[in-house]
Design a protein around this motif. Sequence first.
Motif, PDB file in Angstrom:
ATOM      1  N   LEU A 177       1.628 -10.746   6.124  1.00 26.60           N
ATOM      2  CA  LEU A 177       2.223 -11.441   4.986  1.00 26.60           C
ATOM      3  C   LEU A 177       1.879 -12.926   5.034  1.00 26.60           C
ATOM      4  O   LEU A 177       1.572 -13.543   4.010  1.00 26.60           O
ATOM      5  N   LYS A 188      -1.634 -13.382   3.940  1.00 27.10           N
ATOM      6  CA  LYS A 188      -1.732 -13.153   2.504  1.00 27.10           C
ATOM      7  C   LYS A 188      -1.247 -14.378   1.736  1.00 27.10           C
ATOM      8  O   LYS A 188      -1.882 -14.813   0.760  1.00 27.10           O
ATOM      9  N   GLN A 194       2.733   1.042  -0.122  1.00 28.86           N
ATOM     10  CA  GLN A 194       1.383   0.491  -0.018  1.00 28.86           C
ATOM     11  C   GLN A 194       1.014   0.061   1.405  1.00 28.86           C
ATOM     12  O   GLN A 194      -0.131  -0.235   1.688  1.00 28.86           O
ATOM     13  N   ASN A 195       2.001   0.032   2.294  1.00 32.52           N
ATOM     14  CA  ASN A 195       1.773  -0.394   3.670  1.00 32.52           C
ATOM     15  C   ASN A 195       1.032   0.701   4.437  1.00 32.52           C
ATOM     16  O   ASN A 195       1.529   1.810   4.588  1.00 32.52           O
ATOM     17  N   ARG A 202       8.120  -0.193  -3.093  1.00 32.00           N
ATOM     18  CA  ARG A 202       6.736  -0.253  -3.563  1.00 32.00           C
ATOM     19  C   ARG A 202       5.809  -0.819  -2.481  1.00 32.00           C
ATOM     20  O   ARG A 202       4.758  -0.250  -2.194  1.00 32.00           O
ATOM     21  N   SER A 203       6.215  -1.930  -1.872  1.00 30.38           N
ATOM     22  CA  SER A 203       5.376  -2.513  -0.822  1.00 30.38           C
ATOM     23  C   SER A 203       5.314  -1.592   0.396  1.00 30.38           C
ATOM     24  O   SER A 203       4.296  -1.540   1.092  1.00 30.38           O
ATOM     25  N   HIS A 211      12.187  -2.762  -1.118  1.00 34.68           N
ATOM     26  CA  HIS A 211      10.790  -2.894  -0.693  1.00 34.68           C
ATOM     27  C   HIS A 211      10.036  -1.564  -0.776  1.00 34.68           C
ATOM     28  O   HIS A 211       9.031  -1.394  -0.083  1.00 34.68           O
ATOM     29  N   ASP A 241      11.539  -9.539   8.438  1.00 28.55           N
ATOM     30  CA  ASP A 241      10.409  -9.902   7.578  1.00 28.55           C
ATOM     31  C   ASP A 241       9.995 -11.366   7.708  1.00 28.55           C
ATOM     32  O   ASP A 241       9.296 -11.903   6.849  1.00 28.55           O
ATOM     33  N   CYS A 268       3.317  -6.981  10.515  1.00 24.36           N
ATOM     34  CA  CYS A 268       3.505  -7.086   9.063  1.00 24.36           C
ATOM     35  C   CYS A 268       3.848  -8.522   8.657  1.00 24.36           C
ATOM     36  O   CYS A 268       3.424  -8.978   7.591  1.00 24.36           O
TER      37      CYS A 268
END
Length: 462
Positions: A440, A443, A66-67, A62-63, A60, A118, A436
Amino acid sequence: MNNNNIMTHSGRLATIFLTILTCECMIGSSGRWLEVGPLSIRMVIFIVAFAVSLPLLAKHLRSGIQNKIVLTIVVFVVCLGIWAVIGYLNHNPIKYIATDVNSMLFLAIIPAYIAVFDSKEKIEILMKGMNIAALVLAGITIALHFILHLISFDSAVSFNKFINSMDLGGLFAFDDGMYRIYFRSSVCFIFPLLYNLNRVIHIRTGNIRKEQIIAYSEMILAFVAIILTFTRSIWFGSALACILFFLCNVKSWKKTLSAAGIVLLGFGLFVLISWGWYGQEGILSNVKERIFLNSEFNSYESLENIDVEQQRMMELESEQKRSEMIIRVHQQIKQHPVFGSGLGLTLDESKYHGKIEYTFLDITAKMGFLGLVCFLAVLSIPFYYAVRHKKEEGFHTIVAIMMGVVVCFYGASIFNPYITSPIGWSMYGVLVASVCVLKLKKKNEKEIEEFLDVQELDLFKE
């Protein structure tokens, strides 16, 4: 073993060890109840939890970059490094610099909370463990309230020295023979109170009567334990948490007030039982004394061979020293208001390795108002996203619970260093993970809506 199997096993192990770490923080106080040399049980669990989380963190990455919450934490950690250098250049004691850095070390594992927990289901499992851990400590606190009346003063002194030796907390005596039972993790009693209040409000299926009885019993247990701490900072933080939770669930205000009434009735019953056990009413009168500062208590080490008048003099001296310390810290802040004097600044050599009990004053003196703003940004950003992504009908239940719990830590930290301890950061980690998951979910819902809109448009064209 392929990558999928590695991720699966890593996820399971990370879930287990992060859950153990969180629950240990909630019941283990400073985490030094078991140690071998410089290594404590909490340090070992922390290292293992972080290590088994690395594959998920890499997945994770990359995410995570960006968080915005993670980025805010990273920026603050970089700032800590800068203020550590400032402290070194100002010749602050290196051991105190290291202590200040260590108090923020738990921030390193916050991304693991996000990567591991998650989903709502995983967080709910974690919360069940947290509820049990806090209730175990609450049960111990209440049991000690009755047991201490049966043992001699010397035995109580020995027990106090025992729990002090493990950095768990301490016992303090009131003039009437009742005891304040304080564990460093006692601030976590707010969790089962809000967790079970949420259960009462949102019970919809199953054996509702049985679930309500269990939830109310656990709420009463938690509330009684909060009172028995006789700690004003915990009371203040808990009051803030309850107010926030009420506002988050204002549409269920009737159920909330009804539950509060039942908890107060349960507490009243406990007061009567305690009254009969001690042969005198002590809880309410000592609560009154703590609120209105009519009297103070002293640790067992200072109670022996000291008469009441000497105790009063010690209380006055303690209050005077505290006032003088605050004045001294304010003067230090005035000298270096923007950047502070750097980490490791010695504010009180007698406590917390140069720290003072007032968390936000401590940070302002060391990092200036600029550092305080960075710190407050870290503390507030989960709340920003919780409000931004809340549902139309209100806050997500898990998020509302953790918002209340973390606000309790923030409020209590005005007077005691709770939030900058692993206990506080672990609660912050659960809040961040919850937020988070909410982000998600929103989103995914948005993407589904956009997909359905496209499908409808295609059908219309056909």
